[in-house]
Design an enzyme around this catalytic site. Structure first.
Site, short mmCIF file in Angstrom:
data_model
loop_
_atom_site.label_atom_id
_atom_site.label_comp_id
_atom_site.label_asym_id
_atom_site.label_seq_id
_atom_site.Cartn_x
_atom_site.Cartn_y
_atom_site.Cartn_z
CE LYS A 54 -4.58 -1.28 0.64
NZ LYS A 54 -4.53 -2.62 1.17
CB SER A 306 -0.61 -8.23 -0.66
OG SER A 306 -1.40 -9.03 0.19
C1 LIG Z 1 -5.22 -3.63 0.82
C2 LIG Z 1 -4.62 -4.97 0.81
C3 LIG Z 1 -4.98 -5.93 -0.15
C4 LIG Z 1 -6.04 -5.69 -1.20
O1 LIG Z 1 -5.78 -4.59 -2.00
P1 LIG Z 1 -6.94 -3.87 -2.84
O2 LIG Z 1 -6.25 -2.88 -3.64
O3 LIG Z 1 -7.91 -3.30 -1.85
O4 LIG Z 1 -7.61 -4.97 -3.62
C5 LIG Z 1 -4.31 -7.14 -0.13
N1 LIG Z 1 -3.38 -7.42 0.80
C6 LIG Z 1 -3.03 -6.55 1.74
C7 LIG Z 1 -1.99 -6.93 2.73
C8 LIG Z 1 -3.63 -5.29 1.79
O5 LIG Z 1 -3.26 -4.41 2.73
#
Ligand SMILES: *Cc1c(COP(=O)(O)O)cnc(C)c1O
Length: 332
Positions: A54, A306
């Site tokens: 993010k 992510s």
């Molecule tokens: C926000 C987030 C997501 C999903 O991202 P989007 O852009 O909302 O689809 C996935 N994994 C983590 C760790 C996140 O913080």
């Protein structure tokens, strides 16, 4: 008309982010590569400074705003990681940041945002309640909203993950993207489909409260009930007035896979045991989808880890095999 996030916007984001993030290298998963007979690579975004990808979208949005309107503060509603990333990016840029969170957000994430010097406001029990507070602060204090996913600068920032994957994996077959509001999927999908049109881009969510999946099926943004899940960063709606990510995910995603809580726990455990990376539930869903064989890669495959912001006690319970899925509370 389907909105488009062009390569030029994603490359501009990459240039703006050069001083803010150190792009994590792809890791080759020996176990998964052996199992599927193709290279399976992991993109460890959990290693970024704020613990998730993010920082890319928030960093790009803050840099773009700073150039347009220097000194203006920023505000957001977030399930945690976006708020944390925005706080980090705002502090780097010398801007004040306010983060509005729902009471469902885990305490460790609230503490992390506060520690980054942002003002935290806890409002209501849903993303919608937090969003109403954001709109009030935009009106009353003149702050600029940086939303967690539905904004071109945010999507372009997340798209830099896709540029890095394509540069490292020329014969890419499949990218597994954790999916919530769809900023990451829309950005990565935009980059990958522009440069490797034959590669598949698949979103992965938890079965409990997968708002984008429900919306794509309904062919319009629909509300979903928020439920406790190990993949708490994937909770929340996509916004009933969604402008960008719903259309982009509809156009760019080849499929969406939904996982049980047990499958997500198995992903967290596997990534820790075999890759020595600590990931949160949302960060584990790509690996979990492969372990559950919901998808079979036909060529080089990348799973995006992510994020890594998980309560340490919960992580320990999961990797030590002491975690059990309890039925969701409240009426069905
Ligand atoms: C926000 C987030 C997501 C999903 O991202 P989007 O852009 O909302 O689809 C996935 N994994 C983590 C760790 C996140 O913080």
């Amino acid at each position: 008309m389907t909105p488009v996030i062009g390569l030029a916007a994603i490359r501009a984001a990459e240039a703006r982010l050069a001083g803010l993030i150190a792009p994590p290298p792809l890791l080759r998963s020996a176990t998964l590569s052996h199992r599927f007979g193709v290279p399976v690579l992991l993109k460890p975004e959990n290693r970024l400074a704020s613990g998730s990808f993010k920082l890319r979208g928030a960093g790009n949005a803050v840099a773009a705003l700073g150039a347009r309107e220097p000194g203006r503060g920023v505000v957001t509603a977030s399930t945690g990681n976006h708020g944390r990333a925005l706080a980090h990016a705002a502090r780097q840029a010398g801007l004040p940041a306010v983060v509005c969170l729902s009471a469902l957000v885990p305490a460790n994430k609230v503490a992390a945002v506060r520690a980054l010097g942002a003002e935290v406001r806890i409002v209501g029990r849903s993303q919608d309640d937090a969003q109403a507070e954001v709109e009030r602060l935009v009106r009353d204090r003149g702050l600029t909203e940086v939303p967690p996913f539905d904004h071109p600068d945010v999507i372009a920032g997340q798209g830099t993950v896709g540029l890095e994957i394509v540069a490292a994996v020329p014969d890419l077959d499949l990218v597994l993207v954790p999916l919530s509001g769809g900023g990451l999927a829309a950005g990565v999908g935009s980059a990958v489909k522009a440069l490797r049109p034959r590669a598949r881009v698949v979103g992965v969510s938890m079965a409990r409260g997968a708002a984008m999946h429900a919306s794509l099926l309904a062919k319009r943004p629909v509300p979903v009930a928020e439920m406790p899940t190990l993949a708490d960063s994937l909770g929340g709606g996509i916004g009933l007035a969604n402008r960008f990510t719903f259309a982009l995910c509809g156009a760019l995603l080849d499929d969406v896979v939904l996982l049980t809580e047990e499958e997500i726990a198995a992903g967290i455990r596997h990534v820790f045991a075999h890759e020595a990376e600590i990931v949160e539930g949302a960060g584990a869903v790509g690996v979990a989808a492969l372990l559950a064989e919901r998808l079979v890669p036909r060529g080089p495959c990348v799973a995006i880890l992510s994020g890594g912001n998980i309560d340490p006690a919960l992580h320990r319970r999961i990797v030590e095999g002491r975690w059990t899925d309890r039925p969701a509370e409240g009426p069905d």
